[in-house]
Write an enzyme that holds these catalytic residues in place. Structure first.
Site, mmCIF file in Angstrom:
data_model
loop_
_atom_site.group_PDB
_atom_site.id
_atom_site.type_symbol
_atom_site.label_atom_id
_atom_site.label_comp_id
_atom_site.label_asym_id
_atom_site.label_seq_id
_atom_site.Cartn_x
_atom_site.Cartn_y
_atom_site.Cartn_z
ATOM 1 N N TRP A 163 0.712 -1.396 0.086
ATOM 2 C CA TRP A 163 -0.188 0.026 0.025
ATOM 3 C C TRP A 163 0.679 1.139 -0.005
ATOM 4 O O TRP A 163 0.557 2.228 -0.739
ATOM 5 C CB TRP A 163 -1.004 -0.052 1.151
ATOM 6 C CG TRP A 163 -1.985 -0.887 1.038
ATOM 7 C CD1 TRP A 163 -2.390 -2.128 1.697
ATOM 8 C CD2 TRP A 163 -3.264 -0.769 0.192
ATOM 9 N NE1 TRP A 163 -3.599 -2.750 0.968
ATOM 10 C CE2 TRP A 163 -4.094 -1.873 0.236
ATOM 11 C CE3 TRP A 163 -3.522 0.327 -0.763
ATOM 12 C CZ2 TRP A 163 -5.188 -1.978 -0.524
ATOM 13 C CZ3 TRP A 163 -4.558 0.160 -1.731
ATOM 14 C CH2 TRP A 163 -5.497 -1.053 -1.615
ATOM 15 N N CYS A 354 0.240 -12.963 0.322
ATOM 16 C CA CYS A 354 -0.865 -13.614 0.623
ATOM 17 C C CYS A 354 -1.767 -14.097 -0.540
ATOM 18 O O CYS A 354 -2.210 -13.094 -1.444
ATOM 19 C CB CYS A 354 -1.732 -13.068 1.623
ATOM 20 S SG CYS A 354 -3.337 -13.688 1.767
ATOM 21 N N CYS A 357 -5.213 -12.699 -0.636
ATOM 22 C CA CYS A 357 -5.244 -11.263 -0.756
ATOM 23 C C CYS A 357 -4.802 -10.707 -1.996
ATOM 24 O O CYS A 357 -5.516 -9.834 -2.467
ATOM 25 C CB CYS A 357 -4.488 -10.795 0.349
ATOM 26 S SG CYS A 357 -4.613 -11.368 1.784
#
Length: 428
Positions: A163, A354, A357
């Site tokens: 992010w 992940c 994810c």
């Protein structure tokens, strides 16, 4: 005003922790009014989504055409050395079961033969856009219902770096945006880097708000489906109010929580507008949501058209005509910059450690990318031939599945916000 006064007075009599919860509950109640950059209010979206759209989009994404998404989860991270995949068992993506069609509509598991049939059908539809991952030998179908989006335990420096890279390298913004929970920072992990960038033109402001809205939506999904217990070999998932507060409470986020949630609503309006614009594409008789089961396919398309009818009746759509409306060359340059920034963000999703994810990050990113493609193709959609494929505008199966599932995730987020309001009210 009197109600707010009563709440403040009552809060003063509560223990400190309860006071914080009460104040956050008040803040959620105050998530109201007109959104920036458009003329729609939060309350209208809540009612429209929770009663009109959410029940239908949930049902649609459970149907065979929309539950299988073809994706390549093995692409290496192009920006930094791979720091290893998440070893937590819930990060793992369950492959599609290789079982042939069964008679019961409740237990149809598509086999490799069925997927090959889908591919042959799609290849015959004369696509004119890049297929990306679909052409890779590592791309495979994933059953989204078997791999729901939820908090798997994947967090820390690896998750934060994804992010951070998106915000720092790819968003149009000033140098100061508050970044929550940075595990790389020496203290608690907060750096003061405003959620709404000041001084940016509409297009760049919109871009930033789309990414912020996507981030907020994903965070709500993780808070709503949190791993609460692993006792006796059985995982228990459910809403985690404390985690939700940590990500959106104004006290925990230096006042940014409400803005983040408003950006979620803004993103919802953008994708809603894209669905409104793309409706004529699907309303043509030539478009068939093919799975090989004619009855299933007909029912799926009928449900999709019902959703389009509800969207058309919504009175407060985002007006995208104000974007890229300046000098022709400047608008063209800015639009291309917009496209390249977003493409780069989609590549960053290959850095998510992940697998589950990564799956949902790629799907929702492609869903938003497809929505932007639709909004920038209005003339091409208006000129679609009724009974033949169009060379000006075409959507792949992968784009269609991502577009509707991505919007379904936003619809779910707004629905979950209502649930969190109820939970916070109970805990006052």
């Amino acid at each position: 005003v009197e109600k707010r006064g009563v709440l403040r007075l009552a809060a003063a009599e509560l223990p400190p922790r309860a006071t914080v919860t009460r104040c956050f509950f008040c803040a959620l109640l105050q998530l109201t009014g007109v959104l920036d950059d458009c003329f729609c209010d939060v309350e209208s979206i809540d009612v429209f989504n929770n009663f009109k759209i959410y029940p239908r989009i949930k049902k649609l994404t459970e149907r065979d055409y929309f539950r299988y998404y073809k994706v390549n989860l093995k692409r290496p991270c192009p920006f930094w050395p791979d720091d290893g995949h998440c070893a937590i068992k819930d990060c793992h993506v369950e492959p599609c079961p290789e079982v042939r069609h069964q008679s019961s509509a409740h237990c149809i598991n598509q086999s490799k033969e069925a997927f090959a049939d889908w591919a042959r059908h799609d290849d015959a539809q004369d696509h004119f856009c890049e297929l990306d991952d679909e052409t890779s030998p590592d791309a495979e179908y994933v059953d989204l219902l078997l791999n729901p989006e939820r908090f798997t335990g994947y967090k820390g420096p690896s998750a934060w770096r994804v992010w951070n890279s998106i915000y720092e390298e790819n968003c149009f913004k000033p140098r100061s945006v508050y970044r929550p929970l940075n595990p790389l920072a020496p203290s608690r992990g907060e750096s003061t880097l405003p959620s709404v960038p000041a001084g940016l033109c509409l297009e760049k402001r919109v871009f930033y708000r789309l990414i912020s809205g996507l981030h907020s939506s994903i965070n709500i999904h993780l808070c709503a489906e949190y791993l609460l217990d692993e006792g006796w070999g059985r995982s228990v998932w459910g809403p985690n109010v404390q985690e939700f507060r940590q990500r959106f409470d104004t006290a925990e986020t230096k006042g940014e929580g409400t803005r983040r949630l408003k950006n979620l609503y803004f993103l919802y309006l953008i994708e809603l507008r894209a669905l409104y614009k793309v409706a004529p594409y699907f309303e043509r008789a030539i478009v068939n949501l093919y799975t090989g089961n004619s009855q299933e396919d007909g029912e799926t398309k009928e449900l999709l058209l019902q959703i389009f009818n509800e969207i058309k009746a919504f009175p407060m759509h985002f007006d995208e005509k104000s974007m890229f409306a300046g000098h022709k060359m400047e608008a063209k340059t800015l639009k291309e910059e917009f496209r390249l920034h977003f493409k780069n963000i989609s590549r960053i999703m290959d850095c998510v450690g992940c697998s589950k994810c990564r799956l949902w990050g790629k799907l929702q990113t492609q869903g938003l990318g497809t929505a932007l493609k639709v909004l920038f193709s209005e003339k091409e959609i208006q000129n679609l031939p009724e009974h033949s494929p169009s060379k000006g505008f075409q959507l792949t199966r992968q784009e269609i599945v991502a577009l509707l599932n991505g919007f379904g995730r936003l619809s779910t987020s707004i629905h979950q916000l209502h649930n969190f309001r109820l939970l916070l009210k109970e805990n006052r």
